[in-house]
Design a protein around this motif. Sequence first.
Motif, PDB file in Angstrom:
ATOM      1  N   ARG A 169      -5.216  -3.986 -29.511  1.00 59.11           N
ATOM      2  CA  ARG A 169      -4.407  -3.751 -28.313  1.00 59.11           C
ATOM      3  C   ARG A 169      -4.545  -4.935 -27.361  1.00 59.11           C
ATOM      4  N   MET A 170      -3.727  -4.905 -26.305  1.00 59.61           N
ATOM      5  CA  MET A 170      -3.808  -5.914 -25.250  1.00 59.61           C
ATOM      6  C   MET A 170      -4.604  -5.363 -24.077  1.00 59.61           C
ATOM      7  N   GLN A 171      -5.378  -6.234 -23.428  1.00 60.21           N
ATOM      8  CA  GLN A 171      -6.096  -5.865 -22.219  1.00 60.21           C
ATOM      9  C   GLN A 171      -5.838  -6.941 -21.163  1.00 60.21           C
ATOM     10  N   ASN A 172      -6.292  -6.670 -19.931  1.00 61.37           N
ATOM     11  CA  ASN A 172      -6.036  -7.595 -18.809  1.00 61.37           C
ATOM     12  C   ASN A 172      -4.540  -7.903 -18.696  1.00 61.37           C
ATOM     13  N   ILE A 173      -3.743  -6.845 -18.767  1.00 58.09           N
ATOM     14  CA  ILE A 173      -2.287  -6.999 -18.833  1.00 58.09           C
ATOM     15  C   ILE A 173      -1.713  -7.373 -17.466  1.00 58.09           C
ATOM     16  N   GLU A 174      -0.784  -8.321 -17.487  1.00 61.58           N
ATOM     17  CA  GLU A 174      -0.134  -8.770 -16.250  1.00 61.58           C
ATOM     18  C   GLU A 174       1.341  -9.023 -16.506  1.00 61.58           C
ATOM     19  N   VAL A 175       2.189  -8.490 -15.616  1.00 66.44           N
ATOM     20  CA  VAL A 175       3.623  -8.808 -15.676  1.00 66.44           C
ATOM     21  C   VAL A 175       3.824 -10.123 -14.926  1.00 66.44           C
ATOM     22  N   VAL A 176       4.227 -11.154 -15.638  1.00 71.62           N
ATOM     23  CA  VAL A 176       4.307 -12.489 -15.038  1.00 71.62           C
ATOM     24  C   VAL A 176       5.737 -12.894 -14.688  1.00 71.62           C
ATOM     25  N   GLY A 177       6.714 -12.086 -15.082  1.00 71.93           N
ATOM     26  CA  GLY A 177       8.090 -12.434 -14.730  1.00 71.93           C
ATOM     27  C   GLY A 177       9.054 -11.292 -15.002  1.00 71.93           C
ATOM     28  N   VAL A 178       9.992 -11.086 -14.079  1.00 67.60           N
ATOM     29  CA  VAL A 178      11.081 -10.129 -14.264  1.00 67.60           C
ATOM     30  C   VAL A 178      12.372 -10.877 -13.952  1.00 67.60           C
ATOM     31  N   HIS A 179      13.181 -11.126 -14.974  1.00 66.94           N
ATOM     32  CA  HIS A 179      14.347 -11.995 -14.813  1.00 66.94           C
ATOM     33  C   HIS A 179      15.640 -11.240 -15.139  1.00 66.94           C
ATOM     34  N   LEU A 180      16.634 -11.434 -14.315  1.00 65.98           N
ATOM     35  CA  LEU A 180      17.945 -10.847 -14.534  1.00 65.98           C
ATOM     36  C   LEU A 180      18.696 -11.655 -15.592  1.00 65.98           C
TER      37      LEU A 180
ATOM     38  N   LEU B 286       2.057  -1.114 -26.988  1.00 68.02           N
ATOM     39  CA  LEU B 286       1.854  -2.496 -27.410  1.00 68.02           C
ATOM     40  C   LEU B 286       0.530  -2.636 -28.152  1.00 68.02           C
ATOM     41  N   GLU B 287       0.155  -1.604 -28.898  1.00 73.94           N
ATOM     42  CA  GLU B 287      -1.053  -1.661 -29.710  1.00 73.94           C
ATOM     43  C   GLU B 287      -0.700  -1.362 -31.161  1.00 73.94           C
ATOM     44  N   TYR B 288      -1.631  -1.640 -32.059  1.00 67.53           N
ATOM     45  CA  TYR B 288      -1.359  -1.465 -33.483  1.00 67.53           C
ATOM     46  C   TYR B 288      -2.625  -0.989 -34.186  1.00 67.53           C
ATOM     47  N   GLU B 289      -2.462   0.038 -35.000  1.00 62.69           N
ATOM     48  CA  GLU B 289      -3.580   0.573 -35.786  1.00 62.69           C
ATOM     49  C   GLU B 289      -3.556  -0.028 -37.190  1.00 62.69           C
ATOM     50  N   MET B 290      -4.716  -0.463 -37.656  1.00 68.76           N
ATOM     51  CA  MET B 290      -4.807  -1.028 -38.993  1.00 68.76           C
ATOM     52  C   MET B 290      -4.282  -0.035 -40.044  1.00 68.76           C
ATOM     53  N   ASP B 291      -3.439  -0.543 -40.925  1.00 66.66           N
ATOM     54  CA  ASP B 291      -2.827   0.270 -41.976  1.00 66.66           C
ATOM     55  C   ASP B 291      -3.718   0.197 -43.221  1.00 66.66           C
ATOM     56  N   ARG B 292      -4.316   1.319 -43.581  1.00 69.09           N
ATOM     57  CA  ARG B 292      -5.247   1.322 -44.714  1.00 69.09           C
ATOM     58  C   ARG B 292      -4.536   1.235 -46.064  1.00 69.09           C
ATOM     59  N   ASP B 293      -3.219   1.279 -46.068  1.00 75.66           N
ATOM     60  CA  ASP B 293      -2.472   1.069 -47.308  1.00 75.66           C
ATOM     61  C   ASP B 293      -2.274  -0.416 -47.604  1.00 75.66           C
ATOM     62  N   ILE B 294      -2.594  -1.266 -46.616  1.00 76.89           N
ATOM     63  CA  ILE B 294      -2.508  -2.720 -46.795  1.00 76.89           C
ATOM     64  C   ILE B 294      -3.925  -3.258 -46.950  1.00 76.89           C
ATOM     65  N   LEU B 295      -4.173  -3.963 -48.026  1.00 75.69           N
ATOM     66  CA  LEU B 295      -5.531  -4.359 -48.392  1.00 75.69           C
ATOM     67  C   LEU B 295      -6.273  -5.069 -47.265  1.00 75.69           C
ATOM     68  N   GLU B 296      -5.636  -6.124 -46.692  1.00 74.69           N
ATOM     69  CA  GLU B 296      -6.320  -6.901 -45.659  1.00 74.69           C
ATOM     70  C   GLU B 296      -6.653  -6.050 -44.444  1.00 74.69           C
ATOM     71  N   GLU B 297      -5.731  -5.155 -44.076  1.00 78.72           N
ATOM     72  CA  GLU B 297      -5.961  -4.317 -42.899  1.00 78.72           C
ATOM     73  C   GLU B 297      -7.017  -3.251 -43.184  1.00 78.72           C
ATOM     74  N   HIS B 298      -7.026  -2.735 -44.410  1.00 80.62           N
ATOM     75  CA  HIS B 298      -8.058  -1.767 -44.807  1.00 80.62           C
ATOM     76  C   HIS B 298      -9.436  -2.412 -44.713  1.00 80.62           C
ATOM     77  N   LEU B 299      -9.546  -3.631 -45.199  1.00 84.27           N
ATOM     78  CA  LEU B 299     -10.826  -4.341 -45.146  1.00 84.27           C
ATOM     79  C   LEU B 299     -11.265  -4.582 -43.706  1.00 84.27           C
ATOM     80  N   PHE B 300     -10.300  -4.938 -42.876  1.00 88.90           N
ATOM     81  CA  PHE B 300     -10.689  -5.211 -41.485  1.00 88.90           C
ATOM     82  C   PHE B 300     -11.073  -3.918 -40.777  1.00 88.90           C
ATOM     83  N   ALA B 301     -10.401  -2.824 -41.093  1.00 94.62           N
ATOM     84  CA  ALA B 301     -10.769  -1.538 -40.500  1.00 94.62           C
ATOM     85  C   ALA B 301     -12.197  -1.169 -40.863  1.00 94.62           C
ATOM     86  N   ASP B 302     -12.636  -1.544 -42.083  1.00100.75           N
ATOM     87  CA  ASP B 302     -13.998  -1.231 -42.531  1.00100.75           C
ATOM     88  C   ASP B 302     -15.024  -2.234 -42.024  1.00100.75           C
ATOM     89  N   LEU B 303     -14.633  -3.505 -41.966  1.00108.43           N
ATOM     90  CA  LEU B 303     -15.640  -4.561 -41.770  1.00108.43           C
ATOM     91  C   LEU B 303     -15.370  -5.480 -40.577  1.00108.43           C
TER      92      LEU B 303
END
Length: 237
Positions: free
Chosen positions: A110-121, A203-220
Amino acid sequence: MSLKTKIKHWFFKLLIHSKRIKQVSFTADELNEMLAANLPETFNLPVPGCRGWLVVESANLSMPLNDNLIDVALFCSMKIESMATPIYRAHLLINVAGTPSYDPETSMVRMQNIEVVGVHLVKDEYSLIKDTKSLINQLIPSPVTSLVANTLKTTLQLFSAGAYQEVSDYLSLYLLGSKQKIVDYHRPEVEKIITEMAESGDLEYEMDRDILEEHLFADLGKEVEVQNGELVFIFHR
């Protein structure tokens, strides 16, 4: 999980434990595909005497080369109605910045220290603004208007349930005919909506355990950071 996948999973785990694999990286394009699953999303926008909405339609994430920072450009639509009649609409480009973080317990990036830096029309064909005088003539039936003094103040009192000053102060912005003035007025609330949206999980993302690299990162996995314009998932330093 197939036998082939299990063997591959075991092999990569061995490489990680032996510190031969210390990290894996995700590009901005890969992360943008992950974000797209959460959008569009609609939020109510508080408006005196009217109804308003802010719709976050799409997001484009990027990462600077020399900073541990994630930038997200949100393409949004903003719409305001009075008595079911559109009086304002516009597209906005909202820029948000924050630092990446990883929670091993939930396998969530996820993102932390979130700041809105611009609002443009955004100036495009979607834009609309109505003069409030013509709006009042359109919304109030003529038999009713004939009973009042036909002044802006009296009519506003009629359809604003007595909250004349707040509504008249707001609608007076429209007499200027400036789309940017309306955006500026609503900017604090827009920033609040976007910040709460980012902090609530859109604006966050949970590791997908059906994807090898993400499964490994979720574990390790240990932490994430931006390096050379990519989001790096770190197993070992």
